[in-house]
Design an enzyme around this catalytic site. Structure first.
Site, PDB file in Angstrom:
ATOM      1  N   GLY A 187       0.783  -1.224   0.000  1.00  0.00           N
ATOM      2  CA  GLY A 187       0.000   0.000   0.000  1.00  0.00           C
ATOM      3  C   GLY A 187       0.813   1.270   0.000  1.00  0.00           C
ATOM      4  O   GLY A 187       0.253   2.368   0.019  1.00  0.00           O
ATOM      5  N   ARG A 214       3.842 -10.726  -6.929  1.00  0.00           N
ATOM      6  CA  ARG A 214       3.801  -9.589  -7.844  1.00  0.00           C
ATOM      7  C   ARG A 214       2.769  -8.587  -7.320  1.00  0.00           C
ATOM      8  O   ARG A 214       2.035  -8.857  -6.380  1.00  0.00           O
ATOM      9  CB  ARG A 214       3.458 -10.045  -9.260  1.00  0.00           C
ATOM     10  N   ALA A 215       2.735  -7.427  -7.959  1.00  0.00           N
ATOM     11  CA  ALA A 215       1.832  -6.372  -7.525  1.00  0.00           C
ATOM     12  C   ALA A 215       0.380  -6.830  -7.605  1.00  0.00           C
ATOM     13  O   ALA A 215      -0.003  -7.561  -8.525  1.00  0.00           O
ATOM     14  CB  ALA A 215       2.031  -5.136  -8.386  1.00  0.00           C
ATOM     15  N   SER A 218      -0.785  -2.293  -6.750  1.00  0.00           N
ATOM     16  CA  SER A 218       0.302  -1.310  -6.731  1.00  0.00           C
ATOM     17  C   SER A 218       1.065  -1.339  -8.052  1.00  0.00           C
ATOM     18  O   SER A 218       0.879  -2.240  -8.871  1.00  0.00           O
ATOM     19  CB  SER A 218       1.248  -1.607  -5.570  1.00  0.00           C
ATOM     20  N   THR A 222       7.685  -6.740  -4.816  1.00  0.00           N
ATOM     21  CA  THR A 222       9.106  -7.074  -4.709  1.00  0.00           C
ATOM     22  C   THR A 222       9.550  -7.975  -5.852  1.00  0.00           C
ATOM     23  O   THR A 222      10.642  -7.803  -6.410  1.00  0.00           O
ATOM     24  CB  THR A 222       9.391  -7.738  -3.354  1.00  0.00           C
ATOM     25  N   ASP A 275      -8.604  -6.019  -1.360  1.00  0.00           N
ATOM     26  CA  ASP A 275      -7.525  -6.612  -0.570  1.00  0.00           C
ATOM     27  C   ASP A 275      -7.974  -6.600   0.890  1.00  0.00           C
ATOM     28  O   ASP A 275      -7.803  -5.618   1.596  1.00  0.00           O
ATOM     29  CB  ASP A 275      -6.236  -5.809  -0.753  1.00  0.00           C
ATOM     30  N   SER A 283      -2.476 -14.713   2.922  1.00  0.00           N
ATOM     31  CA  SER A 283      -1.479 -14.587   1.862  1.00  0.00           C
ATOM     32  C   SER A 283      -0.080 -14.504   2.448  1.00  0.00           C
ATOM     33  O   SER A 283       0.839 -15.218   2.033  1.00  0.00           O
ATOM     34  CB  SER A 283      -1.776 -13.353   1.008  1.00  0.00           C
ATOM     35  N   LYS A 307      -2.488   1.478   2.737  1.00  0.00           N
ATOM     36  CA  LYS A 307      -3.461   0.390   2.858  1.00  0.00           C
ATOM     37  C   LYS A 307      -4.127   0.424   4.229  1.00  0.00           C
ATOM     38  O   LYS A 307      -5.341   0.217   4.354  1.00  0.00           O
ATOM     39  CB  LYS A 307      -2.761  -0.956   2.647  1.00  0.00           C
TER      40      LYS A 307
END
Length: 510
Positions: A187, A214-215, A218, A222, A275, A283, A307
């Protein structure tokens, strides 16, 4: 597209047709196209059903059915989306068998959850197993995400879902007593501390097999950022090899069978831009448990457009992570950080990778906020591991970074994974300028993330934006606030139009 072979017929209680692969992309969804006037399809009633079982090579998936009455598709043919064909291992011209799918008890559990009823461990295991086996359609996964958003998971359900996600994939073990990990709750654009933290900790003997997503919503995760610098599609054997040699690795979780349900759910969340706390907890912890981690530090940024917007919500998430982790046998610590503005200068995979390298190489361009945040988190982990005494972690982290030991270890990890690359640069850049003179009093993280995504991130690795101001900075009218980076003029234009219509992305107060 005439079949050119025998007529479609029944096989194993279904209809045998010839697979065609024209390159149909469906963003991860298994889809088949059938002629609605095909005699064999109509005889089985397959064309009237939204869901069908497709089998080949001993594998079976469920797919969404769509009509396609076009001369290019023969009466004995079926077009498979690339995702459907890849899951079955089917090439163009091979036979596949279509049949009515058996009823799925997991869908009964899903319907109960949509009505707000609580579920137990067996129900979550059944749902996750069918999701991972590709017996759920995208609509089923979306319904599950919506149900968890409308009726948030309680503690027992979070434990059950996390455990089910771990059980559905591989679980790594390591020949050491303690395995460490660091995770960012997300976030906050540009908050790419993880590669720096892992390099510092690995240089001091901590074992950190880092798997990343993965995003979701966003401009970069990373895994997206590290993919700019090295190969992140590691097998479990690759992970073991790299960790054995260097003490750490950077792997995309989707390339290994560690909590495979997580990547399917993330893809659905990305499409819905949802989310939830329950999904976030499951997750994070399912991936850490599957990777064999025993100790995890979770950074939780807090800010009005992060977030987690309120400290109370962040503290609630912190408590849930600790408690769910304890119930599943993993030690979790959290660190609440400032989420009022992005971290670093770059937003987007390549631009964030540039910032990471600048910090590791200790260049003058290194963003001081990214450096300071990474050192703080690394210090916590070093003290947790016993590599530094309480209160001495900051000094050790600083020495590791300043001496070049962290950069040397980072480069060795990347080379062990197959490559060490320099970030590229988008061919097009354009500034967004201040409309008045004054002081920067607010920066909207969410709108900046949307702007970077409109520019093409994360799909285009070099796309995104460079932020030129921080909270409290004085700016003059016409001074650049940020620079948009894009690959195409269309994406650049969309991004600039969005920025011009959203004057409060960066608030300048006279």
């Amino acid at each position: 597209m005439k079949a050119g072979t025998e007529e479609g017929g029944k096989e194993q209680g279904g209809v045998r047709l010839v697979a065609r692969r024209p390159g149909l992309g469906t963003h991860g969804e298994a889809v088949i196209l059938l002629r609605t006037d095909s005699a064999v399809v109509r005889a089985e009633g397959l064309g009237a059903r939204p869901r069908v079982a497709v089998a080949a090579h001993g594998r079976q998936i469920h797919a969404t059915v769509m009509g396609f009455d076009h001369p290019m598709l023969g009466p004995d043919d079926v077009i498979l989306s690339d995702d459907a064909a890849d899951r079955l291992g089917v090439t163009d011209g091979e036979p596949v068998t279509l049949s009515h799918p058996a009823p799925l008890p997991s869908l009964s559990h899903l319907r109960r959850r949509l009505h707000g009823l609580r579920l137990g461990g067996d129900a979550f295991r059944a749902m996750v197993q069918d999701l991972v086996a590709h017996r759920w359609l995208d609509t089923d996964a979306a319904a599950f995400i919506a149900a968890c958003a409308a009726f948030p998971l309680d503690f027992d359900e979070m434990v059950a879902l996390t455990g089910a996600m771990v059980e559905a994939g591989e679980r790594l073990t390591w020949p050491v007593q303690r395995v460490f990990d660091k995770h960012g709750a997300g976030g906050l654009p540009g908050n790419r501390t993880t590669p720096i933290v892992v390099a510092i900790c690995a240089a001091n003997g901590l074992v950190m097999p880092k798997t990343s997503s993965r995003a979701i919503t966003s401009p970069a995760g990373t895994a997206d950022t590290m993919e700019v610098l090295t190969n992140v599609q590691l097998s479990t054997e690759d992970m073991r090899r790299v960790v054995e040699a260097e003490g750490a690795c950077f792997a995309w979780g989707g390339a290994v069978a560690l909590s495979p349900a997580d990547d399917i759910l993330i893809r659905t969340e990305r499409a819905l831009e949802i989310d939830t706390m329950g999904q976030l907890v499951a997750s994070i912890l399912s991936k850490k448990l599957a990777a064999g981690s025993t100790d995890v530090l979770v950074e939780i940024p807090v800010g009005p457009t992060a977030k987690l917007r309120e400290a109370a919500a962040a503290e609630a998430l912190s408590a849930v992570l600790v408690d769910v982790g304890a119930a599943l046998g993993i030690r979790v610590k959290t660190c609440l950080t400032d989420g009022r503005q992005p971290v670093g200068r770059g937003i987007g995979p390549a631009l964030e990778a540039r910032d990471v390298l600048a910090v590791l190489r200790a260049t003058p361009e290194a963003p001081p906020d990214l450096r300071a945040r990474a050192l703080r988190l690394a210090a916590r982990l070093l003290e947790t591991a016993g590599a530094a005494k309480d209160g001495a972690g900051a000094l050790l982290a600083e020495e590791t970074l300043a001496s070049g030991r962290a950069y040397a270890r980072f480069e060795r990890i990347c080379r062990a994974q197959g490559a060490f690359l320099e970030p590229g640069r988008a061919p097009l850049q354009a500034p967004v300028r201040a409309l008045r003179s004054g002081t920067v009093t607010a920066i909207d993280n969410r709108r900046l993330a949307s702007l970077a995504r409109l520019a093409g991130a994360p799909e285009t690795k070099e796309a995104g934006l460079d932020l030129h101001v921080r909270l409290g900075d004085r700016v003059a009218c016409g001074e650049p606030l940020l620079t948009v980076h894009a690959e195409t003029s269309g994406e650049l234009g969309y991004a600039l139009s969005y920025a011009q219509s959203s004057a409060d992305i960066i608030t300048v107060t006279p």
